[in-house]
Motif scaffolding. Structure first.
Motif, PDB file in Angstrom:
ATOM      1  N   HIS A 278       0.813  -1.210   0.000  1.00 18.23           N
ATOM      2  CA  HIS A 278       0.000   0.000   0.000  1.00 18.23           C
ATOM      3  C   HIS A 278       0.854   1.269   0.000  1.00 18.23           C
ATOM      4  O   HIS A 278       0.333   2.360  -0.243  1.00 18.23           O
ATOM      5  CB  HIS A 278      -0.963  -0.019   1.187  1.00 18.23           C
ATOM      6  N   GLY A 279       2.140   1.137   0.265  1.00 21.09           N
ATOM      7  CA  GLY A 279       3.014   2.296   0.190  1.00 21.09           C
ATOM      8  C   GLY A 279       4.022   2.220  -0.921  1.00 21.09           C
ATOM      9  O   GLY A 279       4.828   3.124  -1.101  1.00 21.09           O
ATOM     10  N   SER A 280       4.001   1.138  -1.695  1.00 14.40           N
ATOM     11  CA  SER A 280       5.049   0.933  -2.683  1.00 14.40           C
ATOM     12  C   SER A 280       4.661   1.380  -4.085  1.00 14.40           C
ATOM     13  O   SER A 280       5.523   1.666  -4.900  1.00 14.40           O
ATOM     14  CB  SER A 280       5.442  -0.552  -2.721  1.00 14.40           C
ATOM     15  N   SER A 281       3.385   1.459  -4.387  1.00 17.95           N
ATOM     16  CA  SER A 281       2.971   1.874  -5.727  1.00 17.95           C
ATOM     17  C   SER A 281       3.126   3.383  -5.887  1.00 17.95           C
ATOM     18  O   SER A 281       3.119   4.135  -4.904  1.00 17.95           O
ATOM     19  CB  SER A 281       1.514   1.483  -5.986  1.00 17.95           C
ATOM     20  N   ILE A 282       3.271   3.832  -7.110  1.00 11.35           N
ATOM     21  CA  ILE A 282       3.388   5.262  -7.374  1.00 11.35           C
ATOM     22  C   ILE A 282       2.134   5.993  -6.907  1.00 11.35           C
ATOM     23  O   ILE A 282       2.198   7.086  -6.335  1.00 11.35           O
ATOM     24  CB  ILE A 282       3.649   5.497  -8.873  1.00 11.35           C
ATOM     25  N   ALA A 283       0.972   5.396  -7.119  1.00  5.90           N
ATOM     26  CA  ALA A 283      -0.293   6.027  -6.721  1.00  5.90           C
ATOM     27  C   ALA A 283      -0.355   6.293  -5.225  1.00  5.90           C
ATOM     28  O   ALA A 283      -1.027   7.224  -4.774  1.00  5.90           O
ATOM     29  CB  ALA A 283      -1.471   5.150  -7.154  1.00  5.90           C
ATOM     30  N   ASN A 284       0.367   5.480  -4.450  1.00  8.84           N
ATOM     31  CA  ASN A 284       0.357   5.629  -2.998  1.00  8.84           C
ATOM     32  C   ASN A 284       1.630   6.272  -2.458  1.00  8.84           C
ATOM     33  O   ASN A 284       1.919   6.167  -1.262  1.00  8.84           O
ATOM     34  CB  ASN A 284       0.136   4.271  -2.335  1.00  8.84           C
ATOM     35  N   GLY A 285       2.385   6.912  -3.347  1.00  8.69           N
ATOM     36  CA  GLY A 285       3.562   7.644  -2.898  1.00  8.69           C
ATOM     37  C   GLY A 285       4.858   6.878  -2.927  1.00  8.69           C
ATOM     38  O   GLY A 285       5.901   7.407  -2.521  1.00  8.69           O
ATOM     39  N   GLY A 286       4.839   5.629  -3.384  1.00  2.42           N
ATOM     40  CA  GLY A 286       6.064   4.853  -3.491  1.00  2.42           C
ATOM     41  C   GLY A 286       6.757   5.081  -4.818  1.00  2.42           C
ATOM     42  O   GLY A 286       6.372   5.958  -5.601  1.00  2.42           O
ATOM     43  N   VAL A 287       7.780   4.277  -5.093  1.00  2.00           N
ATOM     44  CA  VAL A 287       8.514   4.407  -6.353  1.00  2.00           C
ATOM     45  C   VAL A 287       8.098   3.351  -7.369  1.00  2.00           C
ATOM     46  O   VAL A 287       8.615   3.309  -8.474  1.00  2.00           O
ATOM     47  CB  VAL A 287      10.040   4.366  -6.132  1.00  2.00           C
ATOM     48  N   GLY A 288       7.154   2.499  -6.983  1.00  3.46           N
ATOM     49  CA  GLY A 288       6.657   1.521  -7.934  1.00  3.46           C
ATOM     50  C   GLY A 288       7.639   0.400  -8.215  1.00  3.46           C
ATOM     51  O   GLY A 288       8.529   0.098  -7.409  1.00  3.46           O
ATOM     52  N   TYR A 289       7.516  -0.173  -9.407  1.00  8.05           N
ATOM     53  CA  TYR A 289       8.196  -1.421  -9.721  1.00  8.05           C
ATOM     54  C   TYR A 289       8.761  -1.396 -11.145  1.00  8.05           C
ATOM     55  O   TYR A 289       8.302  -0.636 -11.997  1.00  8.05           O
ATOM     56  CB  TYR A 289       7.221  -2.595  -9.591  1.00  8.05           C
ATOM     57  N   CYS A 290       9.717  -2.277 -11.383  1.00 12.45           N
ATOM     58  CA  CYS A 290      10.277  -2.442 -12.722  1.00 12.45           C
ATOM     59  C   CYS A 290       9.929  -3.792 -13.324  1.00 12.45           C
ATOM     60  O   CYS A 290      10.422  -4.142 -14.388  1.00 12.45           O
ATOM     61  CB  CYS A 290      11.797  -2.257 -12.682  1.00 12.45           C
ATOM     62  N   CYS A 291       9.106  -4.557 -12.633  1.00 10.98           N
ATOM     63  CA  CYS A 291       8.586  -5.804 -13.187  1.00 10.98           C
ATOM     64  C   CYS A 291       7.284  -6.136 -12.469  1.00 10.98           C
ATOM     65  O   CYS A 291       7.067  -5.719 -11.324  1.00 10.98           O
ATOM     66  CB  CYS A 291       9.581  -6.948 -13.079  1.00 10.98           C
ATOM     67  N   LEU A 292       6.424  -6.882 -13.140  1.00 12.47           N
ATOM     68  CA  LEU A 292       5.166  -7.292 -12.529  1.00 12.47           C
ATOM     69  C   LEU A 292       5.383  -8.298 -11.412  1.00 12.47           C
ATOM     70  O   LEU A 292       4.615  -8.347 -10.441  1.00 12.47           O
ATOM     71  CB  LEU A 292       4.243  -7.883 -13.600  1.00 12.47           C
ATOM     72  N   ALA A 293       6.420  -9.102 -11.534  1.00 15.74           N
ATOM     73  CA  ALA A 293       6.682 -10.107 -10.513  1.00 15.74           C
ATOM     74  C   ALA A 293       6.868  -9.469  -9.145  1.00 15.74           C
ATOM     75  O   ALA A 293       6.427 -10.019  -8.128  1.00 15.74           O
ATOM     76  CB  ALA A 293       7.906 -10.937 -10.881  1.00 15.74           C
ATOM     77  N   GLU A 294       7.509  -8.301  -9.095  1.00 10.69           N
ATOM     78  CA  GLU A 294       7.740  -7.656  -7.807  1.00 10.69           C
ATOM     79  C   GLU A 294       6.424  -7.197  -7.179  1.00 10.69           C
ATOM     80  O   GLU A 294       6.197  -7.360  -5.980  1.00 10.69           O
ATOM     81  CB  GLU A 294       8.714  -6.496  -7.952  1.00 10.69           C
ATOM     82  N   LEU A 295       5.547  -6.603  -7.982  1.00 12.81           N
ATOM     83  CA  LEU A 295       4.227  -6.235  -7.485  1.00 12.81           C
ATOM     84  C   LEU A 295       3.481  -7.467  -6.988  1.00 12.81           C
ATOM     85  O   LEU A 295       2.860  -7.454  -5.910  1.00 12.81           O
ATOM     86  CB  LEU A 295       3.428  -5.548  -8.591  1.00 12.81           C
ATOM     87  N   ARG A 296       3.554  -8.549  -7.750  1.00 11.02           N
ATOM     88  CA  ARG A 296       2.876  -9.784  -7.359  1.00 11.02           C
ATOM     89  C   ARG A 296       3.477 -10.370  -6.070  1.00 11.02           C
ATOM     90  O   ARG A 296       2.775 -11.004  -5.278  1.00 11.02           O
ATOM     91  CB  ARG A 296       2.960 -10.794  -8.513  1.00 11.02           C
ATOM     92  N   MET A 297       4.770 -10.122  -5.848  1.00 11.09           N
ATOM     93  CA  MET A 297       5.391 -10.568  -4.605  1.00 11.09           C
ATOM     94  C   MET A 297       4.806  -9.827  -3.417  1.00 11.09           C
ATOM     95  O   MET A 297       4.471 -10.421  -2.383  1.00 11.09           O
ATOM     96  CB  MET A 297       6.900 -10.342  -4.664  1.00 11.09           C
ATOM     97  N   TYR A 298       4.690  -8.484  -3.533  1.00  9.72           N
ATOM     98  CA  TYR A 298       4.077  -7.708  -2.460  1.00  9.72           C
ATOM     99  C   TYR A 298       2.655  -8.199  -2.197  1.00  9.72           C
ATOM    100  O   TYR A 298       2.233  -8.335  -1.046  1.00  9.72           O
ATOM    101  CB  TYR A 298       4.041  -6.225  -2.831  1.00  9.72           C
ATOM    102  N   GLU A 299       1.924  -8.466  -3.270  1.00  7.64           N
ATOM    103  CA  GLU A 299       0.549  -8.940  -3.114  1.00  7.64           C
ATOM    104  C   GLU A 299       0.505 -10.290  -2.408  1.00  7.64           C
ATOM    105  O   GLU A 299      -0.362 -10.529  -1.551  1.00  7.64           O
ATOM    106  CB  GLU A 299      -0.129  -9.025  -4.484  1.00  7.64           C
ATOM    107  N   THR A 300       1.435 -11.171  -2.731  1.00 11.76           N
ATOM    108  CA  THR A 300       1.492 -12.478  -2.089  1.00 11.76           C
ATOM    109  C   THR A 300       1.821 -12.354  -0.609  1.00 11.76           C
ATOM    110  O   THR A 300       1.206 -13.009   0.246  1.00 11.76           O
ATOM    111  CB  THR A 300       2.529 -13.375  -2.782  1.00 11.76           C
ATOM    112  N   ILE A 301       2.791 -11.496  -0.315  1.00 16.01           N
ATOM    113  CA  ILE A 301       3.211 -11.301   1.073  1.00 16.01           C
ATOM    114  C   ILE A 301       2.076 -10.714   1.909  1.00 16.01           C
ATOM    115  O   ILE A 301       1.828 -11.135   3.042  1.00 16.01           O
ATOM    116  CB  ILE A 301       4.458 -10.393   1.136  1.00 16.01           C
ATOM    117  N   GLU A 302       1.348  -9.734   1.363  1.00 16.70           N
ATOM    118  CA  GLU A 302       0.353  -9.010   2.137  1.00 16.70           C
ATOM    119  C   GLU A 302      -1.058  -9.575   2.012  1.00 16.70           C
ATOM    120  O   GLU A 302      -1.876  -9.406   2.922  1.00 16.70           O
ATOM    121  CB  GLU A 302       0.359  -7.534   1.729  1.00 16.70           C
ATOM    122  N   GLN A 303      -1.362 -10.237   0.878  1.00 21.71           N
ATOM    123  CA  GLN A 303      -2.732 -10.691   0.660  1.00 21.71           C
ATOM    124  C   GLN A 303      -2.837 -12.203   0.477  1.00 21.71           C
ATOM    125  O   GLN A 303      -3.923 -12.731   0.280  1.00 21.71           O
ATOM    126  CB  GLN A 303      -3.319  -9.977  -0.562  1.00 21.71           C
TER     127      GLN A 303
END
Length: 345
Positions: A278-303
């Protein structure tokens, strides 16, 4: 200095010198027909290429620039359309930590002292505006936005300081991964092959001196801008959280072998340490990601499970880096995911 390879001229393209603002370019067949030819004879041809670069940037010498033409990224192959060697590291340990955490696995201590690296296919790269081609969406198509360097000749056993001096050019790369093919390949214990298709590099490769203060300690300290389907997806700083510099990566590659001029070494997916999903995406003030796998990792860890799909046919990916004034340094990798339609001509 900025260099590119136009698709015209055969499989290895036609070397052109590109102006700093990416507005015009000039072919230099009397100096070097291809970028590989220039790298093979760098000490002799570099001053002559630099002279053309100065002409293009409005510092005219005798004769001016009568052969300059408008520069277009869509006319470009990757700077090296094919290379003798392409090896990709994993210099951002944050990315490795997330991968491991998502499957409840610890990062071995050696990963913090010894870089990960795989040898990719280099017989044919795709151009910066060419499609990301695949036969099936089920392969789990993913982008990986990275920085890469091109070396001159590097002797076996080169120290990092010596390796740093061998870095000739810097560029960006989309090192595409087919995520759903990776697990079964790694189970065999023999590394990537089918899961790593052809990569695409930025239209332009630049010499380190052109990067000014942004090139420090063999790291490129600027945000890497990633856009997915027209929306901001990532902007991590490529100089932050880079555990292994390019000098270290090149030295690692040369530990047991000589590296030939034209060797490409990648950084691995750029990744900055940040908060949870919730703090890592650009929309939420983070710097976002350079691959989809990293976003999916955050989702796996948190959800408990990934929510975001991998790329689908028709999706678009743009990777770029800008200087302090907002001007594009390397030009943009600008690709669309497409069903493979046969060999490119």
């Amino acid at each position: 200095m900025k260099l590119a390879s136009l698709k015209a001229g055969g499989r290895d393209g036609t070397l052109v010198v590109v102006s700093r603002d990416l507005g015009i370019c000039q072919a230099v067949p009397a100096i070097a027909r291809t970028l590989q030819a220039a790298l093979d004879d760098w000490d002799r041809v570099q001053p002559r290429l630099q002279q053309v670069y100065e002409q293009l940037n409005g510092q005219p010498r005798a004769g001016g620039v009568p052969d300059a033409v408008p520069f277009s990224a869509s006319d470009c192959a990757s700077p090296l359309p094919r290379a003798y060697q392409w090896a990709d590291g994993s210099a951002y340990i944050n990315h490795v930590e997330l991968v491991r955490k998502a499957r409840n696995a610890a990062v071995p201590p050696s990963f913090y002292q010894d870089p990960l690296m795989y040898q990719g296919g280099s017989d044919s790269f795709v151009g910066p505006c060419d499609p990301i081609a695949a036969l099936s969406e089920d392969w789990g198509i993913d982008l990986e936005a990275e920085v890469a360097v091109v070396t001159g000749d590097v002797p076996m056993g080169a120290a990092p300081e010596q390796a740093a001096g061998a870095i000739r050019l810097v560029m960006l790369v989309n090192d595409v991964s087919l995520r759903n093919l990776i697990p079964k390949e790694l189970e065999k214990g023999f590394g990537f092959f089918q899961s790593k298709p052809a990569s695409a590099f930025s239209p332009v490769a630049v010499t380190p001196d052109e990067l000014g203060a942004a090139w420090q300690d063999s790291k490129l300290k600027l945000p890497l801008l990633v856009t997915l389907n027209g929306q901001p997806f990532g902007r991590p700083d490529a100089g932050e959280d880079m555990t292994f510099s390019f000098a270290r990566l090149v030295a690692h590659a040369a530990r047991t072998r000589e590296l030939a001029a034209g060797t490409i070494i990648g950084s691995g997916t750029v990744s900055n340490k940040q908060g949870g999903l919730h703090g890592s995406s650009i929309a939420n003030g983070g710097v976002g990601y350079c691959c989809l796998a990293e976003l999916r990792m955050y989702e796996t860890i948190e959800q408990g499970a990934p929510q975001t799909p991998f790329l689908r046919f028709g999706d678009t990916v743009r990777i770029e880096m800008q200087d302090a004034a907002g001007a594009s340094i390397f030009g943009a990798i600008d690709q669309q995911v497409a069903h493979y339609q046969g060999r490119r001509e």
